[in-house]
Write an enzyme that holds these catalytic residues in place. Sequence first.
Site, PDB file in Angstrom:
ATOM      1  N   ASP A   1     -15.065  29.379  16.259  1.00 30.22           N
ATOM      2  CA  ASP A   1     -15.445  28.034  15.814  1.00 30.22           C
ATOM      3  C   ASP A   1     -14.731  27.034  16.713  1.00 30.22           C
ATOM      4  OD1 ASP A   1     -16.887  27.070  12.979  1.00 30.22           O
ATOM      5  OD2 ASP A   1     -15.628  25.523  13.904  1.00 30.22           O
TER       6      ASP A   1
ATOM      7  N   ASP B   1     -24.481  31.234  12.747  1.00 26.18           N
ATOM      8  CA  ASP B   1     -24.882  30.266  11.716  1.00 26.18           C
ATOM      9  C   ASP B   1     -24.426  28.874  12.167  1.00 26.18           C
ATOM     10  OD1 ASP B   1     -25.469  28.958   9.308  1.00 26.18           O
ATOM     11  OD2 ASP B   1     -23.578  29.556   8.377  1.00 26.18           O
TER      12      ASP B   1
ATOM     13  N   CYS C   1     -29.759  25.584   9.406  1.00 23.80           N
ATOM     14  CA  CYS C   1     -29.687  24.721   8.230  1.00 23.80           C
ATOM     15  C   CYS C   1     -30.414  23.402   8.482  1.00 23.80           C
ATOM     16  CB  CYS C   1     -28.236  24.482   7.828  1.00 23.80           C
ATOM     17  SG  CYS C   1     -27.255  23.733   9.134  1.00 23.80           S
TER      18      CYS C   1
HETATM   19  N1  SAH Z   1     -20.999  30.155   8.938  1.00 21.83           N
HETATM   20  C1  SAH Z   1     -20.187  29.181   8.240  1.00 21.83           C
HETATM   21  C2  SAH Z   1     -20.759  27.798   8.281  1.00 21.83           C
HETATM   22  C3  SAH Z   1     -20.975  27.255   9.657  1.00 21.83           C
HETATM   23  S1  SAH Z   1     -21.116  25.525   9.716  1.00 21.83           S
HETATM   24  C4  SAH Z   1     -19.971  29.641   6.798  1.00 21.83           C
HETATM   25  O1  SAH Z   1     -20.464  30.709   6.425  1.00 21.83           O
HETATM   26  O2  SAH Z   1     -19.297  28.936   6.053  1.00 21.83           O
HETATM   27  C5  SAH Z   1     -21.148  25.243  11.420  1.00 21.83           C
HETATM   28  C6  SAH Z   1     -19.808  25.402  12.124  1.00 21.83           C
HETATM   29  O3  SAH Z   1     -20.050  25.258  13.520  1.00 21.83           O
HETATM   30  C7  SAH Z   1     -18.748  24.385  11.784  1.00 21.83           C
HETATM   31  O4  SAH Z   1     -17.610  25.048  11.317  1.00 21.83           O
HETATM   32  C8  SAH Z   1     -18.431  23.684  13.124  1.00 21.83           C
HETATM   33  O5  SAH Z   1     -17.050  23.425  13.296  1.00 21.83           O
HETATM   34  C9  SAH Z   1     -18.893  24.695  14.111  1.00 21.83           C
HETATM   35  N2  SAH Z   1     -19.306  24.209  15.430  1.00 21.83           N
HETATM   36  C10 SAH Z   1     -20.094  23.155  15.735  1.00 21.83           C
HETATM   37  N3  SAH Z   1     -20.327  23.106  17.041  1.00 21.83           N
HETATM   38  C11 SAH Z   1     -19.691  24.166  17.609  1.00 21.83           C
HETATM   39  C12 SAH Z   1     -19.581  24.684  18.921  1.00 21.83           C
HETATM   40  N4  SAH Z   1     -20.198  24.098  19.952  1.00 21.83           N
HETATM   41  N5  SAH Z   1     -18.875  25.814  19.120  1.00 21.83           N
HETATM   42  C13 SAH Z   1     -18.249  26.414  18.086  1.00 21.83           C
HETATM   43  N6  SAH Z   1     -18.348  25.983  16.811  1.00 21.83           N
HETATM   44  C14 SAH Z   1     -19.047  24.875  16.572  1.00 21.83           C
END
Ligand code: SAH
Length: 392
Positions: free
Chosen positions: A249, A296, A336
């Site tokens: 993340d 995700d 989403c």
């Molecule tokens: N799979 C998670 C929810 C993901 S929400 C669950 O089950 O709870 C999307 C996530 O993507 C967020 O935590 C955000 O910090 C992260 N994110 C957004 N852009 C990103 C990037 N370019 N690289 C890595 N993480 C990213």
Amino acid sequence: MTARPIVRLKAKEGRRLRAGAPWAFSNEIAMLPATKTLKPGTVVNVVGVDGHPFGTGYFNPNSLIAIRLLDTHPDAAPDQAFFAERLLRAKALRETLYDRPFYRLVHAEGDHLPGLTIDRFGDACTVQITTAGMEGLREPLVAALDAVLAPRDVILRADTPSRALEGLDSYVRAEKGAIGRIAVEENDIRYFADLGHGQKTGWYYDQRDNRAFMAALAPGKSVLDAYCYAGGFALAAAKAGAREVIGLDSSQPALALAEESARANGLHAKFVKADVFEELERLGNARETFDIVIADPPPFVKSRKDLEAGAKAYRKLARLSARLVAKNGFLTLASCSHNIAPDRFASECALGIQRAERQARLIHQAGAAPDHPVHPMLPESAYLKALVYALD
Ligand code: SAH
């Protein structure tokens, strides 16, 4: 008492309202001078050109979705008793679904409360108000929440970007109790979430069942959880007995919560701060593979004008993730974004997998967990799409 304002639809308009949807768009409304000057969020009676009553709604002359219906009866009073009745109904459904008080309590139109999302974490609730109409009804709503649940902490997360479209300001504050870090019980795991500073309402309950589905495939496997946030999929897989778990993340605070949850549950997982696209490229070039890859991401299609760019990003994510899946492994791809339709999302994923030169069998297609009810006439409220593939 002055009579409640009336908003009238134009002749031949209101197709969606007549079909049972709770919305009318601004181009469907007879914008008389008196209508245009109504304060955003005014509670109104909605009628057809022939006077047909559609019910009680709130109106925002500046919003594309100008009317959101609160009740199919005209002159309904959205007071504390009204909210208490809706909240009790929402709570009864969740209590049928879950043993523990950790769930999405209110899913906006899906629970007949447009512009409102409430997540419950035991004694704490996060309340997300996204429209001027619901903001204007905040007092009776909060009073009803107190009467129905008596939460210790009520955190108002009034910081969604969409509030600006409704002419609303952005704030986060404790209406009651204090803002802080809390525990989330889900799938027999104790996760941690930050209700004030975490993303959205603090936790993504929508993926609960999809996390359990993937966890069931995980014993003995290596798992890569891309966009892991506070460790939802990663720790469910670790708990189920995965051999190796890596979460990626870009948010350091989210990774810190994931690490803390791993420790609290005595689970092993490695959480790495990285940009997912860059890290997937790097892992692919290094010929690394995982038995299970989950991706995700945040919404790639934030508005309809982003559809083509977002679709391309989903395709690329599918290609980069599929490349990392070991032989006979599994891949979960999720979106989403309500602005990309399920069939379009599925075809972009299929294309990406094909471009990674992998053969796939789609074994599971899921949406959000049942505490995120979909309004039957509002397909937009089914925003989450999760596809699970077995790769040869
Ligand atoms: N799979 C998670 C929810 C993901 S929400 C669950 O089950 O709870 C999307 C996530 O993507 C967020 O935590 C955000 O910090 C992260 N994110 C957004 N852009 C990103 C990037 N370019 N690289 C890595 N993480 C990213």
